[in-house]
Each structure stands twice: as C-alpha cells, then as structure tokens.
Design an enzyme around this catalytic site. Structure first.
Site, short mmCIF file in Angstrom:
data_model
loop_
_atom_site.label_atom_id
_atom_site.label_comp_id
_atom_site.label_asym_id
_atom_site.label_seq_id
_atom_site.Cartn_x
_atom_site.Cartn_y
_atom_site.Cartn_z
N ASP A 56 45.52 -22.26 35.92
CA ASP A 56 44.46 -23.25 35.76
C ASP A 56 44.72 -24.04 34.48
O ASP A 56 44.73 -23.46 33.38
CB ASP A 56 43.11 -22.54 35.69
N TYR A 83 37.72 -41.42 34.15
CA TYR A 83 39.15 -41.14 34.32
C TYR A 83 39.97 -41.93 33.31
O TYR A 83 40.87 -41.39 32.66
CB TYR A 83 39.57 -41.50 35.74
N LYS A 112 42.56 -40.61 30.23
CA LYS A 112 43.97 -40.98 30.12
C LYS A 112 44.25 -41.72 28.81
O LYS A 112 45.34 -41.61 28.25
CB LYS A 112 44.39 -41.81 31.33
N SER A 172 48.46 -42.65 32.27
CA SER A 172 48.18 -43.57 33.37
C SER A 172 48.14 -44.98 32.83
O SER A 172 47.88 -45.20 31.63
CB SER A 172 46.83 -43.22 34.00
#
Length: 272
Positions: free
Chosen positions: A64, A154, A158, A141
């Site tokens: 994990d 999100y 990033k 990203s």
C-alpha cells in the site's frame, strides 16, 4: 531471493499502465525489478507476464503506497536481490469533480496516495540507495504546472509531487548524497486511470489534446530520465508551456481553459 551483483529497480503501482511498461523496459535493460501494487492478484499476474521480458528477476509484492512500513518492506526485499539503483514512485489515484461535490474519502485517498505515497517511497529509496547512489523518479503530471478545473484536488497533489521532487534534489545535493531525483509530468494517457473517469464531464480537459499519450511513450520518457541528470521533463513540452502560462495569468487562462474543456468534452464523448 538470492543476492546478486545485478542492479535492482523498484516500481510502485506497477500492475498496469505506466508502471507495468516502465518495469518492462527496466527488465529488458538487465535489471532485477520489484513491482508493487495494492491489488495482490493483479501484481502477481503482472509479475508472471513480465517474467520473460528480460533475463533479470521480477518480483511482485502487494503493498500500500500510503503505508511507510510497506515501502520499507519493499526496499528490504529489493536489497536482498542486489544493489538498488533505481526507484520509481508511480502509484497514483485520480478522482474527478468539483471540490464541493467530491466525497471526502476520494479527496483523502488522492492526498494519501499521490503525495504521502511519494514521500514515503522517496524516503525508503534514499535510505536504500544513499551509500551507492542511484536514481529516484517520481511520476507527476502535466496538471502539476497549472490550473485544471474539474481536477482541482488531483492537480494539487501533482503540483506537490513536482515541488517535493525538486526540493528533495536540493536537500540531497546539500547533503552530498549521490542520488538524482527526477519528476516526469506526462499529459493524459490512455490508461485505466483515465478510462475509469472518462464518463465524467469533469475530466474533459484531459481530452483537449488531439490524442492521448500511450503508456509506452510515457515509459520510454521515464527510462530516458533515469539515464541522465535532468530533474524535470514534461511530455509533450509545448503543453507544459501553456499550463505554466495558465498558472502565471489565471485571469486570462481560465476562460481559455473553459473553451478547451468544451473541445475536450466533444472528444471525450466521441470516445465513449
């Protein structure tokens, strides 16, 4: 697992997508590779699939990314195979939607996996590589560079990955630890991560480019970074420039992004 002189690479979140293709390329280069994923069955299947990609060993471990102890356990297993010289923090989660509508559990998951997973993984990587040196690659990203309406949380995670990576390189340089840190910022790619959210109009900006990147193209860029000293690479470069401009002048950029979102939504629905 018997120790050898062959170098070892670790790739997290490698049961599919970017991670699987990065692992494949590292195996063809002669590394032993340890791949991890939360999905025990998926990581086992992928390890078997990659077993003949090169002459090195591939070991799959269920782990994990949110748990620091899991990263330490993976690092210890990798060190039993040989000297660890590369570590790729690839595990990531994407959930779309405006922040006020997103389930708190989704937001927490993205922060824990995308940020803390990279921090925990990076610490484990530094501990296992600091004496001999090596390369640490964090997958960020394109959204790290500027605003992405529909993916605010999100994008924030990033951006954190990118800033963490460059700051970590500074710390390593000051401490004279011979580890090179790299951050790869790819645009949207044709992976399960994106396909799982494709039904949502909030991911429309991901489809504003003409074509999605392939996992193979991203993996090629990732492995190329591991060959040098470059800290940050964005793929494609021209999209990064536009994204950074959006961060500098959001008042101008946000209306433009709204138009790109409409264009992306047409492409998104055409793919459905």
């Amino acid at each position: 697992m018997n120790a050898t002189s062959r170098s070892v690479a670790v790739v997290t979140g490698a049961a599919r997508g970017f991670g699987r293709e990065i692992a494949r390329r590292l195996l063809t280069r002669g590394h032993h590779v340890v791949i991890t994923d939360l999905d025990d069955q998926a990581v086992t299947v992928t390890a078997k699939e990659l077993a003949h990609a090169g002459d090195g060993l591939v070991v799959g471990i269920a782990a994990d990314a949110r748990v620091a102890a899991d990263h330490r356990r993976v690092a210890a297993a990798a060190a039993e195979l040989g000297p660890v010289t590369a570590w790729v923090n690839n595990a990531g989660v994407l959930r779309s939607g405006p922040v006020w509508d997103q389930p708190e559990a989704d937001q927490t998951l993205m922060v824990d996996v995308n940020i803390m997973g990279v921090i925990h993984g990076s610490r484990a990587a530094v501990e296992v590589m600091r004496d001999r040196g090596g390369h640490l690659l964090n997958i960020a990203s394109m959204s790290a560079h500027g605003p992405v309406p529909g993916l605010a949380v999100y994008a924030a995670t990033k951006s954190a990955v990118l800033n963490f990576s460059t700051s970590l390189q500074g710390d390593l340089d000051l401490a004279r630890v011979p580890i090179r840190v790299h951050a790869l910022c790819p645009d949207a790619a044709d992976t399960a991560l994106v396909r799982d959210e494709q039904a949502s109009p909030d991911v429309a900006l991901l489809f504003s480019q003409r074509t999605l990147l392939t996992p193979g193209a991203v993996a090629d860029a990732a492995v190329a970074l591991l060959d040098g000293r470059r800290v940050v690479r964005s793929l494609p470069t021209h999209r990064a420039g536009l994204a950074r401009l959006g961060a500098l002048i959001p008042r101008v950029a946000l209306p433009v992004l709204a138009l790109l979102r409409k264009q992306g939504d047409r492409r998104r629905t055409a793919r459905a």
